[in-house]
Enzyme design. Sequence first.
Site, PDB file in Angstrom:
ATOM      1  N   LYS A   2      -9.543   2.540  -3.423  1.00  0.00           N
ATOM      2  CA  LYS A   2     -10.081   1.908  -2.204  1.00  0.00           C
ATOM      3  C   LYS A   2     -11.485   2.445  -1.932  1.00  0.00           C
ATOM      4  O   LYS A   2     -11.697   3.663  -1.865  1.00  0.00           O
ATOM      5  CB  LYS A   2      -9.146   2.224  -1.031  1.00  0.00           C
ATOM      6  N   GLU A  26       0.844  -1.202   0.000  1.00  0.00           N
ATOM      7  CA  GLU A  26       0.000   0.000   0.000  1.00  0.00           C
ATOM      8  C   GLU A  26       0.880   1.253   0.000  1.00  0.00           C
ATOM      9  O   GLU A  26       1.825   1.350   0.779  1.00  0.00           O
ATOM     10  CB  GLU A  26      -0.901  -0.018   1.238  1.00  0.00           C
ATOM     11  N   CYS A  84      -5.583  -2.921   2.224  1.00  0.00           N
ATOM     12  CA  CYS A  84      -5.510  -2.907   3.692  1.00  0.00           C
ATOM     13  C   CYS A  84      -6.824  -3.333   4.348  1.00  0.00           C
ATOM     14  O   CYS A  84      -7.216  -4.484   4.307  1.00  0.00           O
ATOM     15  CB  CYS A  84      -5.072  -1.511   4.142  1.00  0.00           C
TER      16      CYS A  84
END
Length: 544
Positions: free
Chosen positions: A366, A301, A418
Amino acid sequence: MTPKVTTEQTTDRWGAISTLINREAKRLAETRGWSRYGIAFGFGALTATALAPYYILPALAVGLCGLVILLDGAMASQTPKRMAFLTGWAFGFGYFLFGMYWLGFAFLVQADQFGWMIPIAIPAFTGFLGLFSALPAWLAAFVWRPGIARIAALAGFWAIFEFLRGNILTGFPWNLISQSFAGTALLAQPVAWVGPYGYSLILVFLAMLPAAAITGAERLSLRPLFGFAAGIAGILLFGIIRLAGEPAFREDAPKLVIVQPNVAQRDKFDSAKQAENFRRMIELTRQEAGEEEPALAVWPENAHPYLANASDAPGFFGSTLPQGTTLIAGTVRSWEDESHTRYGNSVAIFGTTMDGEKPLDAVYDKHHLVPFGEYLPLKGLLTSLGLSQLAPFAEGFTAGPGPRTFDAAGIKIAPLICYEDVFPRQLYPKNERPELLVVVTNDAWFGDNAGPRQHLDISRLRSIESGLPMARAANTGISGVFDARGRLLQEIPLYQQDVISIPVPSAGARTLYGSFGELMFVFLLFAAAFINFYVKLDATVEHA
């Protein structure tokens, strides 16, 4: 010469043990005032030690049986439902505070700006989560009946509120009880059938069963203890059967190259060190991705910011990485939206080299952002109180439209960034089942602590319940590769710089949970309700 122990002597010993346990249980149940809530808090904290990194699984039974006995005592009070609520809340506060204390480390990365929040934010947050054990205890008080009936009621309500915790207010399904059995693939296999919420119900019920042996009679009842032992044996047998055989790999797929650069979180904010870190990842990738064979390289990430914005990135990667390598890299990107500049926590996919360049094939943003970390909920109110999100942008990150799948090096992948792999059944779009889950994460915020290890266990659960392998690239660890049954094939420990090179594991068949979702969980809830209303076993409890 060893003296013989007669049956009568054994019976006497069992009677003495029964008397001792009955006496202590009665004393515990009769505890009142602050002592009661302090003990409940302690049982909650003890239960949290069943989670990573401790995995003290017997603590699960001790802690939850302690809660049952305290609730037995609450039922004998003049205000049973109020006392049950407060006892459940104190238990949950202890469970979440000791299970998630590590969240405070994120505030220390920029301690001068956010450190003051720790003594406020962490107790407030975990105290709020305590409501998700207070309300099950309060509701169970309405149907509290002796024997395993009360066990079934509390387990059922507990699992319902775990489900609600995972789905309301953006959801936070971290440290479910089922996660305590995710330290090994062997013990975690039932999630393939019943999912994490259903497995929590089973485990809470089993862990509380020994409390049903305490009836107040002269002898402890053996039937709940046999039921507990049979349940654990069943879980082990189920795991052994599902893990029979060796992990399978795809013969026609590129090899996976997972890079763990091990960059300290403070250094990621240092622009002078970003170029050095970038060169390090290029070199680590080039070492393992051969010039001839195709490879799928995965960087963690926000491995480097604005890769998707940089017009010279395709040419740079084309000249520095092997021709057959496809790169999946975590990054931050920006774009203009009306009068605002938006920022996304993103993944950029650069394909194999063509005409000297690796084209930017796809970008994924995301969609499930972290409250307070990546955006500030109730922004107007909380900003007036002096709070802000940790992300260094005035508006925080902007959420993407939802899960996506992409073709990368001939494989259908589903990227997750994540926190997104925390949510069951939200891994990819409906009817677009991928062949590989790719998780990029950065747990460096939380130090060498419980957080990264708990996150790894969550990833294992997602692989098992979906029947899909997972490539996991973490900045400072723990990077790894799971096969479709949740076996950790290779890993890089925390705070080590290294590279994983391994063939892509084969995808498994769609699991029962993958096909029918929470249907088995609903069935288990009906089973718990049936036990609560119709099963009578050891129905004598004499506390308080």
